[in-house]
Scaffold this motif. Sequence first.
Motif, PDB file in Angstrom:
ATOM      1  N   ASN A  63      41.314 -10.111  -9.144  1.00 16.27           N
ATOM      2  CA  ASN A  63      41.918  -9.901  -7.222  1.00 16.27           C
ATOM      3  C   ASN A  63      41.787  -8.185  -7.261  1.00 16.27           C
ATOM      4  O   ASN A  63      42.044  -7.717  -6.672  1.00 16.27           O
ATOM      5  CB  ASN A  63      42.840 -10.953  -6.955  1.00 16.27           C
ATOM      6  N   ASN A  64      41.716  -7.933  -9.090  1.00 17.93           N
ATOM      7  CA  ASN A  64      41.917  -6.421  -8.992  1.00 17.93           C
ATOM      8  C   ASN A  64      43.527  -6.366  -8.569  1.00 17.93           C
ATOM      9  O   ASN A  64      43.615  -5.078  -7.875  1.00 17.93           O
ATOM     10  CB  ASN A  64      40.906  -5.353  -8.313  1.00 17.93           C
ATOM     11  N   PRO A  91      37.221 -14.396  -7.436  1.00 19.81           N
ATOM     12  CA  PRO A  91      38.588 -15.049  -7.729  1.00 19.81           C
ATOM     13  C   PRO A  91      38.541 -16.789  -7.334  1.00 19.81           C
ATOM     14  O   PRO A  91      37.866 -16.903  -7.211  1.00 19.81           O
ATOM     15  CB  PRO A  91      39.240 -14.417  -6.252  1.00 19.81           C
ATOM     16  N   VAL A  92      39.839 -17.205  -7.788  1.00 23.20           N
ATOM     17  CA  VAL A  92      39.414 -19.093  -7.460  1.00 23.20           C
ATOM     18  C   VAL A  92      39.501 -19.149  -6.295  1.00 23.20           C
ATOM     19  O   VAL A  92      38.632 -20.055  -6.262  1.00 23.20           O
ATOM     20  CB  VAL A  92      41.327 -19.397  -8.356  1.00 23.20           C
ATOM     21  N   THR A  93      40.196 -18.459  -5.641  1.00 23.17           N
ATOM     22  CA  THR A  93      39.941 -19.609  -4.380  1.00 23.17           C
ATOM     23  C   THR A  93      39.433 -18.045  -3.343  1.00 23.17           C
ATOM     24  O   THR A  93      39.354 -19.110  -2.176  1.00 23.17           O
ATOM     25  CB  THR A  93      41.324 -20.044  -3.898  1.00 23.17           C
ATOM     26  N   GLY A  94      39.374 -17.423  -3.277  1.00 24.05           N
ATOM     27  CA  GLY A  94      39.042 -16.383  -2.962  1.00 24.05           C
ATOM     28  C   GLY A  94      40.130 -16.064  -1.380  1.00 24.05           C
ATOM     29  O   GLY A  94      39.960 -15.364  -0.566  1.00 24.05           O
ATOM     30  N   ASP A  95      41.598 -16.056  -1.022  1.00 27.29           N
ATOM     31  CA  ASP A  95      42.238 -16.405  -0.774  1.00 27.29           C
ATOM     32  C   ASP A  95      43.451 -15.250  -1.557  1.00 27.29           C
ATOM     33  O   ASP A  95      44.223 -15.486  -2.693  1.00 27.29           O
ATOM     34  CB  ASP A  95      43.291 -17.343  -0.042  1.00 27.29           C
ATOM     35  N   ILE A  96      44.048 -13.231  -1.112  1.00 26.76           N
ATOM     36  CA  ILE A  96      44.289 -12.748  -1.782  1.00 26.76           C
ATOM     37  C   ILE A  96      45.947 -13.769  -1.854  1.00 26.76           C
ATOM     38  O   ILE A  96      46.624 -13.288  -2.996  1.00 26.76           O
ATOM     39  CB  ILE A  96      43.890 -11.696  -1.805  1.00 26.76           C
ATOM     40  N   PHE A  97      45.916 -13.215  -1.084  1.00 29.41           N
ATOM     41  CA  PHE A  97      47.877 -13.497  -0.510  1.00 29.41           C
ATOM     42  C   PHE A  97      47.658 -14.926  -1.880  1.00 29.41           C
ATOM     43  O   PHE A  97      49.147 -14.496  -2.371  1.00 29.41           O
ATOM     44  CB  PHE A  97      48.213 -14.261   0.706  1.00 29.41           C
ATOM     45  N   ILE A  98      47.403 -16.094  -1.133  1.00 30.19           N
ATOM     46  CA  ILE A  98      47.743 -16.835  -2.481  1.00 30.19           C
ATOM     47  C   ILE A  98      47.718 -16.817  -3.391  1.00 30.19           C
ATOM     48  O   ILE A  98      48.532 -17.385  -4.442  1.00 30.19           O
ATOM     49  CB  ILE A  98      46.867 -18.526  -1.094  1.00 30.19           C
TER      50      ILE A  98
END
Length: 284
Positions: A31-32, A104-111
């Motif tokens: 996610n950089n 990214p693993v999920t695509g949800d940067i917050f999680i």
Amino acid sequence: MDRKKFLKRFILINIGVFLVAAGFYYFMDPNNLAPGGVTGLSKILNYYFPSIPLSGILLVLNLILFVVGLVFIGADFGAFTVYAFLALSGYMRLMEIFTPLSGPVTGDIFIETLFGSAITAIGLALVFYQGTSTGGTDIIAKILNKYFHMDIGKGLLVADFCVTMLAVVTFGLGKGLYSILGVFLLGYLIDVVIEGLNMNKKVEIISTKGEEIKKYIIEVLDRGATIYRAEGAYTGEDKVIITTVVGKKQFIRLKQYIKALDDKAFLITYNVHETVGEGFQSFE
């Protein structure tokens, strides 16, 4: 240090280092995110020099900062830290080879920020609890803790501020803000985990069976105790108040023993977040 203690320390350091590598590689790096530390700085430099593996940049930076730690903290800390930061680069290199990521693993940067921070914090806390470091700004935090008695989490917060500012410049304001969030989460969670690992129980026991309880604490639990003579305000009976500090597992055994011995005993317990002295942590 005897062989058993050395082996325990070695295993816990490896578990901690592996968690640090996993938390950063699987959640932060794709996610950089650069939430401070030498790993964050490595990620920033890797962005500008993509041909150099992240693990290689991490190794070089840690070697530089290791010299600083060796000078200010000492050889014992430095010896274990050498292994820890070499293992960190090694584990990350193995992850790069055997589990390469395309995004990214999920695509949800917050999680992923939350999970990455939590896993990394647990790993760092385990390593710090063994009196060592994974290198980098962890060393700076350890120096601040040793010489200025600053909480390790707060020390990391101070040391990592400049790295997150570089992340804002490199990856943009959005990713930079998530990196800053990661720094705050790491600082907070590290202190929470370390407090949990350090936690003991202070117990005050009021009982007519004081002699038996004292003997159990000293001979079975191998802990010290302090005894106060007291008088019951309502009954006027002579009683003793026994004060001791025990580990969490020892407290369960002590409570079960007292329940079987004197079910009319009165117990007061406190959570103690740090205990220094014989049988617990040393002043060093």
